[in-house]
Design an enzyme around this catalytic site. Sequence first.
Site, short mmCIF file in Angstrom:
data_model
loop_
_atom_site.label_atom_id
_atom_site.label_comp_id
_atom_site.label_asym_id
_atom_site.label_seq_id
_atom_site.Cartn_x
_atom_site.Cartn_y
_atom_site.Cartn_z
N GLU A 95 0.89 -1.17 0.00
CA GLU A 95 0.00 0.00 0.00
C GLU A 95 0.91 1.20 0.00
OE1 GLU A 95 -3.05 -0.36 -0.49
OE2 GLU A 95 -3.14 -2.50 -0.06
N CYS A 110 -1.78 8.43 4.22
CA CYS A 110 -1.86 7.99 2.83
C CYS A 110 -3.18 8.47 2.21
CB CYS A 110 -1.79 6.47 2.76
SG CYS A 110 -2.88 5.68 3.92
#
Length: 524
Positions: free
Chosen positions: A265, A302
């Site tokens: 990720e 993120c």
Amino acid sequence: MIEIKGQSCIAGNWITPPGRSFQSFNPYKRESMYSFASCGADEVERAARAAESAFHIYRNLDGKSIGVFLNTIADEIEALGDQLLEVCDSETALGLARLTGERGRTCGQLRAFAELVTRGEWVQAHIDTAIPDRAPVPKPDLRRMMRPIGPVAVFGASNFPFAFSTLGGDTASALAAGNPVIVKGHPAHPATSELFAHAIARAIKKCDIPAGVFSLLQGLGNELGADLVKHPVIQAVGFTGSENGGRALMDIAAARPQPIPVYAEMGSINPLFVGPNTLQAQAESIATGLSGSVCMGTGQFCTSPGIVVSVANEVFEASLKSQLSEAPRGYLLNPQIAASLQAALESLNNHPHLEWLNRADFEAGSMTPPNAVFKTSARNFLADETMSREVFGPVTLYVVCENEAQMLEVAENLKGNLTASVHADEDMELAGKLYDVLEQKVGRVIYNGYPTGVEVCPSQQHGGPYPASSVSTSTSVGAGAIVRFARFVAYQGTPDALLPDALKNANPLGIYRLVNGALTTQGI
Ligand code: NAP
């Protein structure tokens, strides 16, 4: 209180490896703290061999035993008490309130996986019974379910020292699926990782789990992580971090004689689209919501909203500018992130087609950056790929479109992202068109909201097309994260005694199974 010794832990043995030392850093005081020695290839080998032998036992534990183990890890994390919060705050400057919440989320994840594996249905048992007299060829008895993949290497991120690090979601889901884990500790919070290793070591002892199920290798420099991913015992990688780091590990894994999956990720710019009429009607409130999301965690998420795409609107621009300027400055996690944000702001400031609306100083060595908003036209944005790169920090870019068609063009030109948000109460036709494009670009589409704050529940999707994730079909948050570390095995014509319990005729686990196309808990 546990004494922080600057150690790594291999299968329950605390070690001080001979590699070069590194210090953890206190962003508040701007000074070094605990000293750690780096692990190297020898420690990777020891941890891998311990994981390999532990796998033979651990993979055959029943879901209830693994569930008890995961719950015990959560209990032991909580038993670390305030020391965990205080040590982590001193290494990350994330603040006790945020860390208390993140600890709750981390223990919640472990307990949710415990429940999932105790229930047992996650293995997706399918059974198609034999039809011996089928013409022209008999149909064999076939049964399929998910089985653990093997030892997993986990790389945590600096910005989630609990939820996406040593005992975070990747470790929890890999353990839940029946795999040993070797964590490459993040060098920005090594003392926090050491405390977590104590918690899991205690849980391993209490639950009588083979010690090789967990190792923590601390170290500085890419070589340690590279050696770990190259080790033939490792069968999958979980990674949360930068695009550069994730891509490097993907390439290493692909170049192995036996390539293995890397679930990375990575970064994301999380665009926020606001319909023209909606912006007119809600300029102030959207500016407020957006600036709160940009500043959250000093932009070190993120899911931080890196661009907002709409038409020109003076009220919105002025409000966003003033709110971001007035919001208190937060702390950055470490000097490396501060240095790269400094360089990024300088380069954005020097860009001929970008205007820094609330220009402010960010002195070298400072850990508290300005909350920044830049502006550009959609035409310039579309012509320059560098403008759609993630800037890790409290920074957003207002992309001003001439019309709705240009907003759609921006959406169509996006790379893969974790999320996209749409504010369009007064622009429903545009919303429909945006949704059509955005669902191909992101893992999660948010209506009338902001991307920061990731709910942990089975319906969550945290992952998107590359470069948001290396495998767009997976999620690293929620119950679905477990299947990354398992693979289907089919058993053909196999006697009941040789089948895993989930596939046995009597259905001893009492789980839902798809038997000849019908979902049932009945035995056969
Ligand atoms: P990072 O610099 O990529 O580091 C992550 C880990 O990977 C560290 O242990 C690092 O240790 C290792 N690593 C990095 N590059 C490597 C390489 N080339 N070879 C081997 N190992 C390597 O990321 P970070 O600073 O922790 O996190 C910031 C980034 O993570 C941001 O871009 C953010 O958006 C992203 N992030 C994404 C998510 C998500 O869910 N998608 C969540 C949080 C953060 P060494 O440097 O010691 O090798």
